[in-house]
Design a protein around this motif. Sequence first.
Motif, PDB file in Angstrom:
ATOM      1  N   ALA A 286       0.833  -1.204   0.000  1.00 25.77           N
ATOM      2  CA  ALA A 286       0.000   0.000   0.000  1.00 25.77           C
ATOM      3  C   ALA A 286       0.869   1.257   0.000  1.00 25.77           C
ATOM      4  CB  ALA A 286      -0.918   0.000   1.216  1.00 25.77           C
ATOM      5  N   ALA A 287       1.952   1.231   0.770  1.00 24.53           N
ATOM      6  CA  ALA A 287       2.857   2.379   0.829  1.00 24.53           C
ATOM      7  C   ALA A 287       3.509   2.628  -0.524  1.00 24.53           C
ATOM      8  CB  ALA A 287       3.914   2.163   1.904  1.00 24.53           C
ATOM      9  N   ARG A 288       3.872   1.567  -1.223  1.00 24.83           N
ATOM     10  CA  ARG A 288       4.482   1.709  -2.555  1.00 24.83           C
ATOM     11  C   ARG A 288       3.502   2.333  -3.539  1.00 24.83           C
ATOM     12  NH1 ARG A 288       7.670  -4.036  -2.817  1.00 24.83           N
ATOM     13  NH2 ARG A 288       9.541  -3.313  -1.754  1.00 24.83           N
ATOM     14  N   LYS A 289       2.231   1.928  -3.464  1.00 17.67           N
ATOM     15  CA  LYS A 289       1.214   2.492  -4.359  1.00 17.67           C
ATOM     16  C   LYS A 289       1.010   3.977  -4.069  1.00 17.67           C
ATOM     17  CE  LYS A 289      -1.236  -1.824  -5.077  1.00 17.67           C
ATOM     18  NZ  LYS A 289      -2.351  -2.652  -4.649  1.00 17.67           N
TER      19      LYS A 289
ATOM     20  N   LYS B  34       2.638  10.774  -3.472  1.00 19.28           N
ATOM     21  CA  LYS B  34       2.255  11.093  -2.097  1.00 19.28           C
ATOM     22  C   LYS B  34       3.124  10.280  -1.149  1.00 19.28           C
ATOM     23  CE  LYS B  34      -2.342  12.357  -3.403  1.00 19.28           C
ATOM     24  NZ  LYS B  34      -3.692  12.528  -2.995  1.00 19.28           N
ATOM     25  N   ILE B  35       3.077  10.627   0.132  1.00 18.71           N
ATOM     26  CA  ILE B  35       3.838   9.866   1.118  1.00 18.71           C
ATOM     27  C   ILE B  35       2.924   9.434   2.263  1.00 18.71           C
ATOM     28  CG2 ILE B  35       6.130  10.798   0.642  1.00 18.71           C
ATOM     29  CD1 ILE B  35       5.744  12.777   2.876  1.00 18.71           C
TER      30      ILE B  35
ATOM     31  N   VAL C 185      -2.249   8.721   7.628  1.00 16.87           N
ATOM     32  CA  VAL C 185      -2.672   9.690   6.620  1.00 16.87           C
ATOM     33  C   VAL C 185      -1.742   9.635   5.416  1.00 16.87           C
ATOM     34  CG1 VAL C 185      -3.742  11.261   8.273  1.00 16.87           C
ATOM     35  CG2 VAL C 185      -1.341  11.567   7.670  1.00 16.87           C
ATOM     36  N   THR C 186      -2.162  10.280   4.352  1.00 21.44           N
ATOM     37  CA  THR C 186      -1.368  10.421   3.136  1.00 21.44           C
ATOM     38  C   THR C 186      -1.157  11.911   2.905  1.00 21.44           C
ATOM     39  OG1 THR C 186      -2.392   8.437   2.240  1.00 21.44           O
ATOM     40  CG2 THR C 186      -1.317   9.885   0.684  1.00 21.44           C
ATOM     41  N   LEU C 187       0.093  12.290   2.594  1.00 23.17           N
ATOM     42  CA  LEU C 187       0.444  13.694   2.403  1.00 23.17           C
ATOM     43  C   LEU C 187       1.047  13.897   1.008  1.00 23.17           C
ATOM     44  CD1 LEU C 187       2.242  14.203   5.830  1.00 23.17           C
ATOM     45  CD2 LEU C 187      -0.098  14.844   5.270  1.00 23.17           C
TER      46      LEU C 187
ATOM     47  N   ILE D 201       5.451  18.518   1.061  1.00 20.65           N
ATOM     48  CA  ILE D 201       6.107  18.142   2.317  1.00 20.65           C
ATOM     49  C   ILE D 201       7.624  18.263   2.175  1.00 20.65           C
ATOM     50  CG2 ILE D 201       6.531  16.229   3.921  1.00 20.65           C
ATOM     51  CD1 ILE D 201       3.789  17.519   4.227  1.00 20.65           C
ATOM     52  N   GLY D 202       8.160  17.859   1.024  1.00 16.30           N
ATOM     53  CA  GLY D 202       9.596  17.980   0.783  1.00 16.30           C
ATOM     54  C   GLY D 202      10.077  19.418   0.886  1.00 16.30           C
ATOM     55  N   LEU D 203       9.309  20.346   0.356  1.00 14.53           N
ATOM     56  CA  LEU D 203       9.679  21.760   0.432  1.00 14.53           C
ATOM     57  C   LEU D 203       9.602  22.286   1.866  1.00 14.53           C
ATOM     58  CD1 LEU D 203       7.827  23.144  -2.722  1.00 14.53           C
ATOM     59  CD2 LEU D 203      10.259  22.654  -2.475  1.00 14.53           C
ATOM     60  N   ILE D 204       8.567  21.894   2.597  1.00 17.84           N
ATOM     61  CA  ILE D 204       8.397  22.356   3.973  1.00 17.84           C
ATOM     62  C   ILE D 204       9.499  21.797   4.878  1.00 17.84           C
ATOM     63  CG2 ILE D 204       6.903  22.218   6.009  1.00 17.84           C
ATOM     64  CD1 ILE D 204       4.506  22.238   4.045  1.00 17.84           C
ATOM     65  N   LEU D 205       9.882  20.539   4.668  1.00 19.22           N
ATOM     66  CA  LEU D 205      10.846  19.888   5.554  1.00 19.22           C
ATOM     67  C   LEU D 205      12.290  20.306   5.297  1.00 19.22           C
ATOM     68  CD1 LEU D 205       9.397  16.290   5.886  1.00 19.22           C
ATOM     69  CD2 LEU D 205       9.186  18.229   7.443  1.00 19.22           C
ATOM     70  N   ARG D 206      12.523  21.185   4.350  1.00 20.02           N
ATOM     71  CA  ARG D 206      13.870  21.731   4.168  1.00 20.02           C
ATOM     72  C   ARG D 206      14.265  22.557   5.385  1.00 20.02           C
ATOM     73  NH1 ARG D 206      14.111  23.967  -2.031  1.00 20.02           N
ATOM     74  NH2 ARG D 206      14.063  21.934  -3.039  1.00 20.02           N
ATOM     75  N   LYS D 207      13.276  23.163   6.028  1.00 20.22           N
ATOM     76  CA  LYS D 207      13.532  23.970   7.222  1.00 20.22           C
ATOM     77  C   LYS D 207      13.529  23.058   8.442  1.00 20.22           C
ATOM     78  CE  LYS D 207      10.467  27.279   5.137  1.00 20.22           C
ATOM     79  NZ  LYS D 207       9.053  27.047   5.039  1.00 20.22           N
ATOM     80  N   ALA D 208      14.308  23.401   9.435  1.00 17.59           N
ATOM     81  CA  ALA D 208      14.344  22.620  10.674  1.00 17.59           C
ATOM     82  C   ALA D 208      13.075  22.884  11.486  1.00 17.59           C
ATOM     83  CB  ALA D 208      15.565  23.000  11.496  1.00 17.59           C
ATOM     84  N   ASN D 209      12.717  21.934  12.329  1.00 21.83           N
ATOM     85  CA  ASN D 209      11.558  22.057  13.234  1.00 21.83           C
ATOM     86  C   ASN D 209      10.282  22.415  12.491  1.00 21.83           C
ATOM     87  OD1 ASN D 209      13.204  21.517  15.431  1.00 21.83           O
ATOM     88  ND2 ASN D 209      13.762  23.666  15.628  1.00 21.83           N
TER      89      ASN D 209
END
Length: 87
Positions: free
Chosen positions: A19-22, A28-29, A43-45, A50-58
């Motif tokens: 399911a995660a691979r699909k 999505k992740i 959940v699915t994001l 998310i990749g852009l947001i997680l560039r920043k710490a915290n």
Amino acid sequence: MSDDNKVVAEVRESFGKGAARKIRAVGKIPAVIYGHGSDPRHVTLPAHQIGLILRKANALLELDIDGKTELVLVKDVQKDPVRQIIE
């Protein structure tokens, strides 16, 4: 909080490696929300956002789950060791 940390999350009913691979195949992740005194929610994001947001710490995210807004703190991110994409 700025609008760029607002993310629409979809509740997912299917679990496991297949399911995660699909989910990842459609851009999505898969994610899990843990909270004190409440059951974990799967959940699915959207992966790119998310990749852009997680560039920043915290990274503090404002998730929209079924019309309800929830504030979450990212505790752990798993990345592919070669491609460095979020798994």
